[in-house]
Design an enzyme around this catalytic site. Sequence first.
Site, PDB file in Angstrom:
ATOM      1  N   ASP A   9      -2.462 -59.341 -65.677  1.00 35.93           N
ATOM      2  CA  ASP A   9      -2.064 -57.945 -65.412  1.00 35.93           C
ATOM      3  C   ASP A   9      -0.548 -57.841 -65.535  1.00 35.93           C
ATOM      4  O   ASP A   9       0.170 -58.843 -65.454  1.00 35.93           O
ATOM      5  CB  ASP A   9      -2.513 -57.503 -64.016  1.00 35.93           C
ATOM      6  CG  ASP A   9      -2.155 -56.029 -63.733  1.00 35.93           C
ATOM      7  OD1 ASP A   9      -2.421 -55.187 -64.614  1.00 35.93           O
ATOM      8  OD2 ASP A   9      -1.600 -55.730 -62.664  1.00 35.93           O
ATOM      9  N   SER A  10      -0.067 -56.603 -65.656  1.00 40.58           N
ATOM     10  CA  SER A  10       1.382 -56.392 -65.712  1.00 40.58           C
ATOM     11  C   SER A  10       2.039 -56.762 -64.384  1.00 40.58           C
ATOM     12  O   SER A  10       3.237 -56.997 -64.339  1.00 40.58           O
ATOM     13  CB  SER A  10       1.668 -54.928 -66.026  1.00 40.58           C
ATOM     14  OG  SER A  10       1.144 -54.118 -64.999  1.00 40.58           O
ATOM     15  N   TYR A  41       3.731 -51.350 -67.252  1.00 35.99           N
ATOM     16  CA  TYR A  41       3.421 -51.218 -68.675  1.00 35.99           C
ATOM     17  C   TYR A  41       3.028 -49.770 -69.017  1.00 35.99           C
ATOM     18  O   TYR A  41       3.078 -49.361 -70.163  1.00 35.99           O
ATOM     19  CB  TYR A  41       2.220 -52.104 -69.046  1.00 35.99           C
ATOM     20  CG  TYR A  41       2.519 -53.574 -69.259  1.00 35.99           C
ATOM     21  CD1 TYR A  41       3.703 -54.165 -68.834  1.00 35.99           C
ATOM     22  CD2 TYR A  41       1.568 -54.382 -69.891  1.00 35.99           C
ATOM     23  CE1 TYR A  41       3.938 -55.515 -69.037  1.00 35.99           C
ATOM     24  CE2 TYR A  41       1.800 -55.732 -70.101  1.00 35.99           C
ATOM     25  CZ  TYR A  41       2.980 -56.296 -69.672  1.00 35.99           C
ATOM     26  OH  TYR A  41       3.193 -57.630 -69.884  1.00 35.99           O
ATOM     27  N   GLY A  42       2.599 -49.045 -67.984  1.00 32.68           N
ATOM     28  CA  GLY A  42       1.953 -47.739 -68.184  1.00 32.68           C
ATOM     29  C   GLY A  42       2.788 -46.687 -68.873  1.00 32.68           C
ATOM     30  O   GLY A  42       2.251 -45.738 -69.430  1.00 32.68           O
ATOM     31  N   CYS A  72      -6.102 -55.206 -66.689  1.00 37.98           N
ATOM     32  CA  CYS A  72      -5.104 -54.149 -66.784  1.00 37.98           C
ATOM     33  C   CYS A  72      -5.648 -53.126 -67.777  1.00 37.98           C
ATOM     34  O   CYS A  72      -5.949 -53.481 -68.924  1.00 37.98           O
ATOM     35  CB  CYS A  72      -3.796 -54.756 -67.303  1.00 37.98           C
ATOM     36  SG  CYS A  72      -2.506 -53.559 -67.639  1.00 37.98           S
ATOM     37  N   ASN A  73      -5.798 -51.903 -67.330  1.00 35.57           N
ATOM     38  CA  ASN A  73      -6.342 -50.871 -68.220  1.00 35.57           C
ATOM     39  C   ASN A  73      -5.394 -50.539 -69.353  1.00 35.57           C
ATOM     40  O   ASN A  73      -5.820 -50.268 -70.474  1.00 35.57           O
ATOM     41  CB  ASN A  73      -6.632 -49.600 -67.415  1.00 35.57           C
ATOM     42  CG  ASN A  73      -7.769 -49.803 -66.453  1.00 35.57           C
ATOM     43  OD1 ASN A  73      -8.927 -49.616 -66.804  1.00 35.57           O
ATOM     44  ND2 ASN A  73      -7.468 -50.239 -65.238  1.00 35.57           N
ATOM     45  N   THR A  74      -4.105 -50.544 -69.043  1.00 33.77           N
ATOM     46  CA  THR A  74      -3.125 -50.195 -70.064  1.00 33.77           C
ATOM     47  C   THR A  74      -3.190 -51.210 -71.209  1.00 33.77           C
ATOM     48  O   THR A  74      -3.215 -50.847 -72.387  1.00 33.77           O
ATOM     49  CB  THR A  74      -1.713 -50.153 -69.442  1.00 33.77           C
ATOM     50  OG1 THR A  74      -1.770 -49.360 -68.257  1.00 33.77           O
ATOM     51  CG2 THR A  74      -0.699 -49.571 -70.393  1.00 33.77           C
ATOM     52  N   GLU A 157       3.733 -51.529 -56.602  1.00 34.06           N
ATOM     53  CA  GLU A 157       4.596 -52.681 -56.904  1.00 34.06           C
ATOM     54  C   GLU A 157       5.738 -52.809 -55.893  1.00 34.06           C
ATOM     55  O   GLU A 157       6.241 -53.883 -55.647  1.00 34.06           O
ATOM     56  CB  GLU A 157       5.166 -52.567 -58.325  1.00 34.06           C
ATOM     57  CG  GLU A 157       4.152 -52.804 -59.432  1.00 34.06           C
ATOM     58  CD  GLU A 157       3.689 -54.260 -59.560  1.00 34.06           C
ATOM     59  OE1 GLU A 157       4.514 -55.171 -59.445  1.00 34.06           O
ATOM     60  OE2 GLU A 157       2.471 -54.468 -59.778  1.00 34.06           O
ATOM     61  N   CYS A 191      -7.007 -47.727 -63.207  1.00 33.81           N
ATOM     62  CA  CYS A 191      -5.816 -48.582 -63.166  1.00 33.81           C
ATOM     63  C   CYS A 191      -6.053 -49.579 -62.039  1.00 33.81           C
ATOM     64  O   CYS A 191      -6.452 -49.184 -60.937  1.00 33.81           O
ATOM     65  CB  CYS A 191      -4.555 -47.753 -62.897  1.00 33.81           C
ATOM     66  SG  CYS A 191      -3.091 -48.782 -62.624  1.00 33.81           S
ATOM     67  N   THR A 192      -5.807 -50.837 -62.321  1.00 33.19           N
ATOM     68  CA  THR A 192      -6.168 -51.864 -61.336  1.00 33.19           C
ATOM     69  C   THR A 192      -5.279 -51.848 -60.093  1.00 33.19           C
ATOM     70  O   THR A 192      -5.602 -52.477 -59.098  1.00 33.19           O
ATOM     71  CB  THR A 192      -6.131 -53.265 -61.986  1.00 33.19           C
ATOM     72  OG1 THR A 192      -4.835 -53.477 -62.566  1.00 33.19           O
ATOM     73  CG2 THR A 192      -7.182 -53.385 -63.054  1.00 33.19           C
ATOM     74  N   HIS A 193      -4.178 -51.113 -60.165  1.00 38.51           N
ATOM     75  CA  HIS A 193      -3.333 -50.979 -58.964  1.00 38.51           C
ATOM     76  C   HIS A 193      -3.912 -49.983 -57.956  1.00 38.51           C
ATOM     77  O   HIS A 193      -3.585 -50.044 -56.778  1.00 38.51           O
ATOM     78  CB  HIS A 193      -1.931 -50.476 -59.350  1.00 38.51           C
ATOM     79  CG  HIS A 193      -1.048 -51.513 -59.968  1.00 38.51           C
ATOM     80  ND1 HIS A 193      -1.296 -52.071 -61.199  1.00 38.51           N
ATOM     81  CD2 HIS A 193       0.097 -52.090 -59.521  1.00 38.51           C
ATOM     82  CE1 HIS A 193      -0.333 -52.932 -61.489  1.00 38.51           C
ATOM     83  NE2 HIS A 193       0.517 -52.965 -60.491  1.00 38.51           N
TER      84      HIS A 193
END
Length: 273
Positions: A9-10, A41-42, A72-74, A157, A191-193
């Site tokens: 992931d980012s 990254y988004g 990571c979806n992005t 983040e 989004c995984t966040h």
Amino acid sequence: MKSPIGIFDSGYGGLTILKEIQKRLPEYDYLYLGDNARTPYGTRSFEVVYEYTLQAVKKLFEEGCHLIILACNTASAKALRTIQQNDLPRINARKRVLGIIRPTIENINALTHTRHVGVLGTPGTISSGSYPLEIQKLFPDIIVTGEACPLWVPLVENGEYDKEGADYFVRQHLDAILQKDSFIDTLILGCTHYPLLINKIKKYLPSRIHIVSQGKHVAASLEDYLARHPEIKSRCSTGSLCRFLTTESENTFANIASIFLQGNIQAERISLK
Ligand code: DGL
């Protein structure tokens, strides 16, 4: 030689996926890589997300991984297809890289009665159109509405996801997507966040709306994938170990990841190029 399953992931978001995968498939070893130095990254272009993701994939291959999940979806939206079609055959055709968009949407059919589905994601994921495109392929009658939430990843983040200030930004985008389409009865956290914001999301979302969080679906889909691909499964090591790599400070990563995963974590700093 056998090796861990790579999870990329980012930043920290992929830990929400790793956690569910570890719950479902505890026997495997995992190697997590967070590109924390370059997150988010988004908001980045297609070219940059692709370049960064490819660097991460190559790093995980160098570490021996045979199978990588882009948690990571992005990256799944902007880099997965090119990596699968153009890079893998060149780098090593026996290795595999999987994304998380398809496993997520396979489950929405049973959930939505109104056939109106919402997707929350980073600007990159939403503008890529990947969710509506993939949903159209499987369930052409479903109407998809997207909403980009550019500040949600930075809130996570920076450890602000459970603080008061986050309420404003969470509410803003939930109101916006329901204003665009009030018939939505199923909302994908694309989004995984975002699972880290779940308490705030539940606070402001009408309870009639199903929330689709990705971790469990991705874990179930990985289990199914391994059962269908014994040649890959046999190359995944099973010692129940997990290593963590980050492109930023190893101490910061270890502290934050320990909160996410409720355990004591050690991380190693690496650089990507
Ligand atoms: N967690 C990533 C996703 O699922 C993106 C976060 C970012 O913007 O870097 O899209």
